[in-house]
Design a protein around this motif. Structure first.
Motif, PDB file in Angstrom:
ATOM      1  N   GLY A 215      46.679  22.834  28.707  1.00  0.00           N
ATOM      2  CA  GLY A 215      47.881  22.111  28.295  1.00  0.00           C
ATOM      3  C   GLY A 215      48.846  21.944  29.453  1.00  0.00           C
ATOM      4  O   GLY A 215      48.505  22.209  30.625  1.00  0.00           O
ATOM      5  N   ARG A 216      50.057  21.544  29.117  1.00  0.00           N
ATOM      6  CA  ARG A 216      51.072  21.235  30.140  1.00  0.00           C
ATOM      7  C   ARG A 216      51.397  22.454  31.012  1.00  0.00           C
ATOM      8  O   ARG A 216      51.901  22.305  32.126  1.00  0.00           O
ATOM      9  CB  ARG A 216      52.328  20.705  29.453  1.00  0.00           C
ATOM     10  CG  ARG A 216      53.230  19.971  30.370  1.00  0.00           C
ATOM     11  CD  ARG A 216      54.038  18.861  29.768  1.00  0.00           C
ATOM     12  NE  ARG A 216      54.479  19.074  28.409  1.00  0.00           N
ATOM     13  CZ  ARG A 216      54.894  18.090  27.611  1.00  0.00           C
ATOM     14  NH1 ARG A 216      54.906  16.850  28.054  1.00  0.00           N
ATOM     15  NH2 ARG A 216      55.292  18.341  26.388  1.00  0.00           N
ATOM     16  N   GLY A 217      51.084  23.642  30.513  1.00  0.00           N
ATOM     17  CA  GLY A 217      51.308  24.859  31.300  1.00  0.00           C
ATOM     18  C   GLY A 217      50.492  24.882  32.575  1.00  0.00           C
ATOM     19  O   GLY A 217      50.751  25.694  33.473  1.00  0.00           O
TER      20      GLY A 217
ATOM     21  N   GLY B 124      43.073  17.362  18.505  1.00  0.00           N
ATOM     22  CA  GLY B 124      44.266  17.274  17.660  1.00  0.00           C
ATOM     23  C   GLY B 124      44.242  16.089  16.729  1.00  0.00           C
ATOM     24  O   GLY B 124      43.244  15.384  16.624  1.00  0.00           O
ATOM     25  N   GLN B 125      45.375  15.899  16.138  1.00  0.00           N
ATOM     26  CA  GLN B 125      45.508  14.882  15.100  1.00  0.00           C
ATOM     27  C   GLN B 125      45.120  13.490  15.582  1.00  0.00           C
ATOM     28  O   GLN B 125      44.480  12.739  14.864  1.00  0.00           O
ATOM     29  CB  GLN B 125      46.951  14.875  14.640  1.00  0.00           C
ATOM     30  CG  GLN B 125      47.204  14.001  13.458  1.00  0.00           C
ATOM     31  CD  GLN B 125      48.650  13.619  13.425  1.00  0.00           C
ATOM     32  OE1 GLN B 125      49.513  14.431  13.740  1.00  0.00           O
ATOM     33  NE2 GLN B 125      48.929  12.401  13.073  1.00  0.00           N
ATOM     34  N   THR B 126      45.506  13.149  16.792  1.00  0.00           N
ATOM     35  CA  THR B 126      45.130  11.836  17.306  1.00  0.00           C
ATOM     36  C   THR B 126      43.995  11.958  18.329  1.00  0.00           C
ATOM     37  O   THR B 126      43.666  10.995  19.009  1.00  0.00           O
ATOM     38  CB  THR B 126      46.346  11.128  17.952  1.00  0.00           C
ATOM     39  OG1 THR B 126      47.046  12.081  18.748  1.00  0.00           O
ATOM     40  CG2 THR B 126      47.278  10.581  16.905  1.00  0.00           C
ATOM     41  N   GLY B 127      43.406  13.147  18.394  1.00  0.00           N
ATOM     42  CA  GLY B 127      42.232  13.364  19.239  1.00  0.00           C
ATOM     43  C   GLY B 127      41.070  13.763  18.350  1.00  0.00           C
ATOM     44  O   GLY B 127      40.917  13.237  17.256  1.00  0.00           O
TER      45      GLY B 127
ATOM     46  N   GLY C  80      47.977  27.615  28.308  1.00  0.00           N
ATOM     47  CA  GLY C  80      49.188  26.826  28.568  1.00  0.00           C
ATOM     48  C   GLY C  80      49.374  25.719  27.549  1.00  0.00           C
ATOM     49  O   GLY C  80      49.866  24.643  27.878  1.00  0.00           O
TER      50      GLY C  80
ATOM     51  N   GLY D 255      50.876  24.956  21.066  1.00  0.00           N
ATOM     52  CA  GLY D 255      50.427  25.122  19.675  1.00  0.00           C
ATOM     53  C   GLY D 255      51.211  24.252  18.713  1.00  0.00           C
ATOM     54  O   GLY D 255      51.488  24.658  17.575  1.00  0.00           O
ATOM     55  N   ALA D 256      51.529  23.031  19.148  1.00  0.00           N
ATOM     56  CA  ALA D 256      52.211  22.073  18.258  1.00  0.00           C
ATOM     57  C   ALA D 256      51.298  21.789  17.061  1.00  0.00           C
ATOM     58  O   ALA D 256      50.068  21.838  17.191  1.00  0.00           O
ATOM     59  CB  ALA D 256      52.492  20.780  19.021  1.00  0.00           C
TER      60      ALA D 256
ATOM     61  N   GLN E 133      50.331  19.196  15.673  1.00  0.00           N
ATOM     62  CA  GLN E 133      49.335  18.137  15.859  1.00  0.00           C
ATOM     63  C   GLN E 133      48.141  18.631  16.668  1.00  0.00           C
ATOM     64  O   GLN E 133      47.041  18.111  16.521  1.00  0.00           O
ATOM     65  CB  GLN E 133      49.956  16.931  16.567  1.00  0.00           C
ATOM     66  CG  GLN E 133      51.045  16.249  15.781  1.00  0.00           C
ATOM     67  CD  GLN E 133      52.427  16.790  16.094  1.00  0.00           C
ATOM     68  OE1 GLN E 133      52.577  17.802  16.776  1.00  0.00           O
ATOM     69  NE2 GLN E 133      53.446  16.123  15.594  1.00  0.00           N
TER      70      GLN E 133
ATOM     71  N   ASN F 260      49.517  32.297  27.144  1.00  0.00           N
ATOM     72  CA  ASN F 260      50.783  31.574  27.253  1.00  0.00           C
ATOM     73  C   ASN F 260      51.854  32.547  27.737  1.00  0.00           C
ATOM     74  O   ASN F 260      51.866  33.710  27.325  1.00  0.00           O
ATOM     75  CB  ASN F 260      51.171  30.997  25.875  1.00  0.00           C
ATOM     76  CG  ASN F 260      52.202  29.909  25.994  1.00  0.00           C
ATOM     77  OD1 ASN F 260      53.286  30.115  26.544  1.00  0.00           O
ATOM     78  ND2 ASN F 260      51.876  28.727  25.474  1.00  0.00           N
ATOM     79  N   ARG F 261      52.731  32.063  28.591  1.00  0.00           N
ATOM     80  CA  ARG F 261      53.741  33.001  29.099  1.00  0.00           C
ATOM     81  C   ARG F 261      54.910  33.186  28.125  1.00  0.00           C
ATOM     82  O   ARG F 261      55.736  34.076  28.315  1.00  0.00           O
ATOM     83  CB  ARG F 261      54.238  32.573  30.480  1.00  0.00           C
ATOM     84  CG  ARG F 261      55.042  31.305  30.496  1.00  0.00           C
ATOM     85  CD  ARG F 261      55.469  30.972  31.900  1.00  0.00           C
ATOM     86  NE  ARG F 261      56.150  29.697  31.926  1.00  0.00           N
ATOM     87  CZ  ARG F 261      56.365  28.983  33.016  1.00  0.00           C
ATOM     88  NH1 ARG F 261      55.927  29.426  34.186  1.00  0.00           N
ATOM     89  NH2 ARG F 261      56.991  27.847  32.964  1.00  0.00           N
ATOM     90  N   ASP F 262      54.967  32.349  27.111  1.00  0.00           N
ATOM     91  CA  ASP F 262      56.043  32.466  26.116  1.00  0.00           C
ATOM     92  C   ASP F 262      55.507  33.217  24.887  1.00  0.00           C
ATOM     93  O   ASP F 262      54.672  32.690  24.137  1.00  0.00           O
ATOM     94  CB  ASP F 262      56.516  31.062  25.718  1.00  0.00           C
ATOM     95  CG  ASP F 262      57.526  31.088  24.577  1.00  0.00           C
ATOM     96  OD1 ASP F 262      57.942  32.195  24.191  1.00  0.00           O
ATOM     97  OD2 ASP F 262      57.885  29.998  24.085  1.00  0.00           O
TER      98      ASP F 262
END
Ligand SMILES: Cc1cc2nc3c(=O)[nH]c(=O)nc-3n(C[C@H](O)[C@H](O)[C@H](O)COP(=O)(O)OP(=O)(O)OC[C@H]3O[C@@H](n4cnc5c(N)ncnc54)[C@H](O)[C@@H]3O)c2cc1C
Length: 397
Positions: A283-285, A325-328, A340, A343-344, A346, A361-363
């Motif tokens: 992901g964006r991470g 995901g939802q659109t994938g 990274g 977990g939205a 979608q 994930n760091r968060d």
């Protein structure tokens, strides 16, 4: 057609509000109907002064729900093989049929289907309606639609399920339309209401921001398409018994304006992530396209494939075929490692059926940890190299 009685119409506008298609508008105090009218009759039911009526249309024909019985699954057979979603649908179909105390039937349409009908019984079907004919070697909406529609009219199942695949999405709306039945597309969850047999069809709505549960309380059959990889298939049980009914076909059912000259398999270099047992998702991470090198290394050390969130696909870091995901794509691998990825909803909608989910994930508050079986809180650029070297070291030893 929809007739407006100008003498009775008071221009109240209730019909305007009740029309889901924006097909009726009050102009100069009188309701005016546009070409968008579908003759659904909602405005007629809502008109308090009875100024609207349908002519030449059978409106709201009351269906005797008790005459409709059994759960059906359309099992997609093409190029000599059965699509995996068919078996998944037999899994949920079995649950629905048992809850209703009715039989589960599979509809198999194609040519040279061999022992597929036995396979369907071993995966949960009580009955298989088999339409096997050289004229059905290639899918066309007309021929398959005619066979399926006629079978439904003859046997009157209360529920008909099909995969939300290219074929299912093409075939089923036409069948539903011919039957005048409701259809809920792309369901991700199905259940049945015990007291009235209403199929509870849940699917993402409003761009995936809510999950809507849809029912068709007064019409039959209740029809749904379901995304692949959402439902779980039952274990193959060679001991199961069932009935195979060979459907006698009429020449008219095999009649089509479409002539298939050749069927060619599309060439695609991209791996089909829906078929991988192990997926490593980035992901964006990852910060940039370069971050995917680590993801590819980890995937390769595990003999898995690379998947991604939409954010990084939109950013151009990786191609759309990898998007989950939802659109994938909807995936259900044995192992999904989310790196990274926040977990939205979608994204989670496309991977929550994975057998084991590991999140890095760091968060510590990232929502991905709500669906993860194992969570690692930390910087993926520190964790992934260690993980890769551990796995590679383990494999060498
Ligand atoms: C209609 C609609 C459809 C959509 N369809 C999809 C879809 O099909 N698939 C999909 O994925 N999304 C979809 N989205 C987008 C979705 O809402 C999210 O925006 C997207 O999933 C976010 O992607 P992400 O998790 O990679 O990025 P972010 O939400 O930005 O998350 C990045 C995560 O990385 C973590 N992180 C950052 N740096 C590090 C580091 N060094 N180490 C460890 N962790 C780190 C952060 O803590 C954060 O949790 C859709 C949205 C809409 C509105």
């Amino acid at each position: 057609m929809l007739i407006v009685d100008k003498e009775l119409c008071v221009g109240c506008g209730i019909c305007e509000d009740s029309c889901a298609f924006g097909a009726i508008e009050v102009v100069d105090g009188i309701a005016v109907v546009s070409e968008a009218c579908t003759l659904c009759g909602a405005c007629v039911d809502n008109c308090e002064v009875e100024a609207l009526r349908l002519e030449g249309v059978e409106k709201n024909v009351q269906v005797d729900l008790d005459n409709w019985n059994g759960i059906w699954v359309y099992c997609e057979y093409r190029s000599g093989s059965l699509s995996s979603v068919s078996l998944e649908l037999l899994g949920i179909g079995r649950k629905l049929a048992d809850a209703r105390g009715v039989k589960l039937a599979a509809v198999l349409i194609g040519a040279d289907t061999g022992d597929t009908a036995d396979n369907l019984i071993a995966h949960g079907a009580d009955i298989v309606y088999r339409a096997d004919d050289p004229g059905l070697a290639y899918f066309t909406d007309e021929t398959y639609g005619a066979v399926l529609t006629d079978l439904i009219k003859q046997h009157q199942p209360e529920v008909v399920l099909a995969g939300a695949t290219a074929i299912g999405r093409s075939l089923i709306p036409g069948v539903a339309n011919t039957l005048g039945a409701g259809l809920t597309a792309d369901c991700t969850q199905l259940d049945i209401r015990a007291d009235d047999g209403a199929l509870l069809q849940t699917r993402p709505a409003f761009g995936g921001n809510i999950m809507a549960t849809i029912v068709c309380p007064s019409s039959r059959p209740q029809m749904s398409t379901v995304r692949p990889n959402v439902m779980k298939e039952l274990e193959y049980d060679a001991g199961r018994t069932g009935e195979i009914v060979d459907v006698a076909l009429e020449p008219a059912q095999l009649d089509s304006k479409v002539r298939v000259l050749e069927s060619v398999q599309a060439e695609n270099d991209d791996v089909n992530i829906q078929e991988s047992d192990i997926l490593v998702g980035g992901g964006r991470g990852l910060d940039s396209e370069k971050g995917f090198e680590l993801i590819r290394q980890l995937a390769s050390s595990l003999n898995g494939s690379v998947s991604a969130s939409r954010a990084v696909v939109d950013a151009g870091w990786i191609g759309y075929p990898h998007q989950v995901g939802q659109t994938g794509k909807t995936v259900a691998p044995k192992l999904y490692i989310a790196c990274g990825i926040s977990g939205a909803i979608q994204h989670v909608a496309g991977m929550q059926s994975s057998e084991t989910i590991v999140a890095i994930n760091r968060d510590e508050n990232a929502p991905i940890f709500d669906v993860a079986d194992f969570g690692i809180v930390g910087d993926l650029f520190e964790i992934l190299p260690k993980l890769i070297s551990k796995i590679e070291g383990y494999q060498k030893s």
